[in-house]
Motif scaffolding. Structure first.
Motif, PDB file in Angstrom:
ATOM      1  N   ALA A  36       0.851  -1.099  -0.093  1.00 43.03           N
ATOM      2  CA  ALA A  36       0.116   0.166   0.043  1.00 43.03           C
ATOM      3  C   ALA A  36       0.842   1.241  -0.097  1.00 43.03           C
ATOM      4  CB  ALA A  36      -0.986   0.053   1.315  1.00 43.03           C
ATOM      5  N   ASP A  96      -8.068   3.089   3.514  1.00 42.82           N
ATOM      6  CA  ASP A  96      -9.235   2.376   2.985  1.00 42.82           C
ATOM      7  C   ASP A  96      -9.100   1.593   1.713  1.00 42.82           C
ATOM      8  OD1 ASP A  96     -10.704   3.504   5.126  1.00 42.82           O
ATOM      9  OD2 ASP A  96     -11.560   5.088   3.886  1.00 42.82           O
ATOM     10  N   TRP A  97      -7.856   1.707   1.264  1.00 39.03           N
ATOM     11  CA  TRP A  97      -7.534   1.266  -0.016  1.00 39.03           C
ATOM     12  C   TRP A  97      -7.401  -0.435   0.216  1.00 39.03           C
ATOM     13  CZ3 TRP A  97      -3.771   3.482  -4.037  1.00 39.03           C
ATOM     14  CH2 TRP A  97      -3.989   4.717  -4.353  1.00 39.03           C
ATOM     15  N   ARG A  98      -8.149  -1.182  -0.925  1.00 35.35           N
ATOM     16  CA  ARG A  98      -7.912  -2.785  -0.937  1.00 35.35           C
ATOM     17  C   ARG A  98      -7.409  -3.135  -2.245  1.00 35.35           C
ATOM     18  NH1 ARG A  98     -13.937  -4.682   0.502  1.00 35.35           N
ATOM     19  NH2 ARG A  98     -14.585  -3.001  -0.911  1.00 35.35           N
ATOM     20  N   VAL A  99      -7.354  -4.397  -2.614  1.00 33.70           N
ATOM     21  CA  VAL A  99      -6.873  -4.747  -3.600  1.00 33.70           C
ATOM     22  C   VAL A  99      -7.788  -5.733  -4.311  1.00 33.70           C
ATOM     23  CG1 VAL A  99      -5.256  -6.402  -4.609  1.00 33.70           C
ATOM     24  CG2 VAL A  99      -4.587  -4.861  -2.655  1.00 33.70           C
ATOM     25  N   SER A 123      -7.930 -11.944   1.752  1.00 37.79           N
ATOM     26  CA  SER A 123      -8.957 -11.538   0.587  1.00 37.79           C
ATOM     27  C   SER A 123      -8.808 -10.117   0.480  1.00 37.79           C
ATOM     28  CB  SER A 123     -10.278 -12.031   0.728  1.00 37.79           C
ATOM     29  OG  SER A 123     -11.070 -11.852  -0.048  1.00 37.79           O
ATOM     30  N   HIS A 124      -8.764  -9.498  -0.901  1.00 38.91           N
ATOM     31  CA  HIS A 124      -8.796  -8.008  -1.096  1.00 38.91           C
ATOM     32  C   HIS A 124      -7.792  -7.342  -0.094  1.00 38.91           C
ATOM     33  CE1 HIS A 124     -12.815  -9.676  -2.007  1.00 38.91           C
ATOM     34  NE2 HIS A 124     -12.658  -9.392  -3.116  1.00 38.91           N
ATOM     35  N   GLU A 125      -7.014  -7.811   0.422  1.00 39.04           N
ATOM     36  CA  GLU A 125      -5.958  -6.988   0.969  1.00 39.04           C
ATOM     37  C   GLU A 125      -4.459  -6.808   0.240  1.00 39.04           C
ATOM     38  OE1 GLU A 125      -6.558  -5.348   3.683  1.00 39.04           O
ATOM     39  OE2 GLU A 125      -8.433  -6.174   3.864  1.00 39.04           O
ATOM     40  N   MET A 174      -6.188  -1.166  -7.015  1.00 34.76           N
ATOM     41  CA  MET A 174      -6.154  -0.747  -5.932  1.00 34.76           C
ATOM     42  C   MET A 174      -6.718   0.526  -5.480  1.00 34.76           C
ATOM     43  SD  MET A 174      -1.882  -0.867  -5.414  1.00 34.76           S
ATOM     44  CE  MET A 174      -1.317  -1.824  -6.827  1.00 34.76           C
ATOM     45  N   ASP A 228     -10.537   2.364  -3.128  1.00 35.47           N
ATOM     46  CA  ASP A 228     -11.534   2.196  -2.234  1.00 35.47           C
ATOM     47  C   ASP A 228     -12.735   1.915  -3.174  1.00 35.47           C
ATOM     48  OD1 ASP A 228     -13.312   2.204  -0.115  1.00 35.47           O
ATOM     49  OD2 ASP A 228     -13.628   4.350  -0.002  1.00 35.47           O
TER      50      ASP A 228
END
Ligand SMILES: [Zn+2]
Length: 596
Positions: A132, A140-143, A154-156, A175, A177
């Motif tokens: 990140a 708040d960003w996810r993957v 998951s999604h991290e 990547m 939100d």
């Protein structure tokens, strides 16, 4: 076999920079070479991704190692003992589905534009740390990616893996939100990640896409060839595009194309999006797995020539809309409207009579992907005409009760795609002949290797569908519907932009005969100042054969011409169900559209 360890992070989002590193435990003792792809599969243009590599350094055991370029896309590090790491800074500000993008709202990349491949390690396993950007602003960003995790939740952010470099670069990563929805089709989990500002009814979108996906899975009649699937959607104010991958697709659309909450209908905008999603999903079979021998494997350093793109893009374009009617999202008349539009698009392209779809496939690299003012006269789209040839092939086989394109695709899957074997250049014609007899060679000679229009009026007639042609009523007339308003009698033979500049001057048309050229700017028509209204009046009120004086600027020079108007071409198609079609035609149609 060694493992290659990659790391990528949006190191400076405001400057649109990724930092990408690649570590190799056993570099070439003579000095390790690293190569960056020059193009990305699915988009057949040499894009020179190395253009955006702004700096590159190397180190071993904490000590700097000399690295220098040997070619535009190749670097070589000096010989070292032990592990070697190269670290690059990559500028990423291309808002497309083909390369990479970073700003402070999101980051996205396609592997070919950021990951160097150490030469000789194409088959090595890869680990990827997705890191990140630093700072609370990105908490708040996810993957979103379908890369296999190697520890990342998951999604991290965290560690992912790929069996080979080819697998690594076929999994784009988003990547940010984003909004997330999921559905099941064929027993597999499918996700939709929507980035950008939007008011999409995600539940509705998931419900509709589930039907489309199930339809494609059912066509191939076996388990879907992936463990999970991801639709990565970027919603914008304008733009449209998609790129296929083995277990995901990146889609770019206008936010208005996504379904609004509380709206149960299917607008033309939403239909456009559904067609795009359907198209890219079908590619998970057709081109990602059923793929030309010439792409098995890809050589990403140069053009990979095949005369088959018409099959991989044209057949996919045929099935994208066909699936929408087969799964019941649209009715037959709406499907016929879409088909009428595609037919109109092709009929308006004189280049279809100059270039075959097989030749267009081969030269995609220098022609279809590099359009200019003369393209409509010289180039045919293997997407649009390819989809009509696919339709003609399907209807020809079905009319003779010799199978169908569905059966042909199933054979391609059984012999090639499912078996991991590249499709030879003559295989599709060979399978068509196995099904339809030797006369199918004539079909391919005329419509694939030749430039004839397929006989769709007669073929559709045998399925109880009437074919109508008329002149275009203007720039916004896409075809697919009966005429509204006054139809033109005459034609200028040019496409005129809103600034009165001639964008295209069509072969043997009135403008070309009179000596008008692309980029000329119309100034006066028959003594009246040129305008969109004046052009409209010209073609609706004047008749073919009349000679009209016109003035135009070519660069900064005034030119005077006399244009002899020609008859307005019948280049706009609409299709209609025949109410009195014979039973046999109705039965054929219902079996084709599977609406019975
Ligand atoms: Zn495609």
């Amino acid at each position: 076999m060694s493992i290659i360890s990659y790391r990528i992070t949006p190191a400076n989002p405001n400057a649109h920079l990724f930092e990408v590193s690649c570590t190799l435990d056993d570099p070439d003792p003579a000095g390790q070479r690293f190569r960056l792809p020059a193009w990305i599969p699915g988009s057949y243009l040499i894009r020179e991704f190395a253009r955006q590599f702004i700096d590159m350094r190397a180190e071993a055991g904490g000590v700097a190692v000399n690295i220098r370029k040997e070619a535009k896309d190749v670097w070589r590090a000096d010989p070292v003992q032990g592990a070697l790491t190269v670290i690059a800074t990559v500028y990423a500000f291309d808002l497309s589905v083909r390369t990479a993008y970073v700003d402070n709202a999101r980051a996205y990349f396609n592997g070919p534009s950021v990951f160097l491949c150490p030469e000789g390690h194409e088959a090595s396993a890869c680990l990827l740390d997705i890191v990140a950007p630093a700072g609370d602003a990105y908490a708040d960003w996810r993957v979103a990616t379908t890369l296999d995790t190697n520890g990342a939740a998951s999604h991290e952010f965290g560690r992912y893996r790929a069996a080979t470099y080819d697998e690594l670069i076929d999994h784009p990563v988003e990547m940010g939100d984003f909004a997330l929805a999921a559905f099941s089709a064929g027993g597999m989990r499918h996700e939709i990640a929507v980035t950008g500002r939007h008011d999409c009814d995600l539940e509705r979108l998931a419900r509709d896409l589930a039907r489309v996906c199930q339809c494609h899975i059912d066509l191939f009649g076996a388990r879907a060839p992936f463990e999970r699937y991801l639709f990565q959607v970027t919603a914008l104010g304008s733009g449209h595009g998609g790129l296929e991958h083995r277990s995901s697709t990146s889609l770019l659309c206008r936010r208005d194309e996504l379904p609004a909450r509380g709206d149960n209908g299917i607008t033309d905008d939403y239909l456009h999006f559904l067609g795009l999603a359907s198209h890219e999903y079908f590619h998970a079979w057709n081109v990602k797995r059923i793929k030309p021998d010439a792409f098995s494997p890809y050589d990403l350093s140069r053009e990979n020539y095949t005369r088959q793109l018409w099959a991989f893009e044209g057949i996919t374009s045929y099935y994208d809309d066909l699936a929408l009617v087969r799964c019941g999202l649209i009715d037959v008349s709406r499907y016929l409207e879409l088909l009428g539009r595609t037919i109109s698009t092709v009929l308006r392209t004189p280049g279809r009579l100059r270039q075959s779809i097989a030749d267009s496939s081969f030269d995609a690299w220098i022609k279809f992907y590099r359009p200019d003012e003369n393209s409509p006269n010289a180039v045919v789209s293997y997407y649009t005409k390819g989809s009509l040839v696919a339709l003609a092939l399907d209807l020809t086989l079905r009319r003779a009760r010799h199978g169908s394109l569905d059966a042909l695709m199933q054979t391609l899957w059984a012999r090639y795609g499912g078996a991991g074997i590249g499709v030879p250049e003559d295989a599709i014609e060979r399978i068509a002949c196995e099904m339809g007899g030797d006369e199918m060679h004539v079909f391919f000679g005329r419509y694939v290797d030749g430039t004839e229009d397929p006989p769709l009026d007669a073929l559709l007639g045998a399925f109880g569908i009437a074919w109508h042609l008329r002149p275009s009523s203007g720039a916004n007339d896409r075809g697919g519907k009966p005429a509204t308003g006054t139809l033109p009698k005459a034609s200028l033979g040019a496409k005129v932009g809103s600034d009165l500049k001639l964008l295209h001057v069509y072969s043997a048309g009135a403008a070309e005969r009179a000596g008008l050229a692309p980029n000329d700017v119309l100034v006066a028509i028959d003594g009246i100042r040129a305008s969109a209204d004046a052009i409209n009046a010209l073609v609706t009120r004047r008749s073919p054969g009349e000679r009209i004086p016109m003035l135009a600027f070519r660069r900064d020079e005034l030119v005077s011409v006399e244009v002899e108007l020609l008859a307005a071409p019948l280049d706009t198609c609409h299709l209609a169900l025949q109410t009195d079609a014979p039973e046999r035609a109705v039965a054929l149609r219902e079996a084709w559209l599977e609406t019975a």
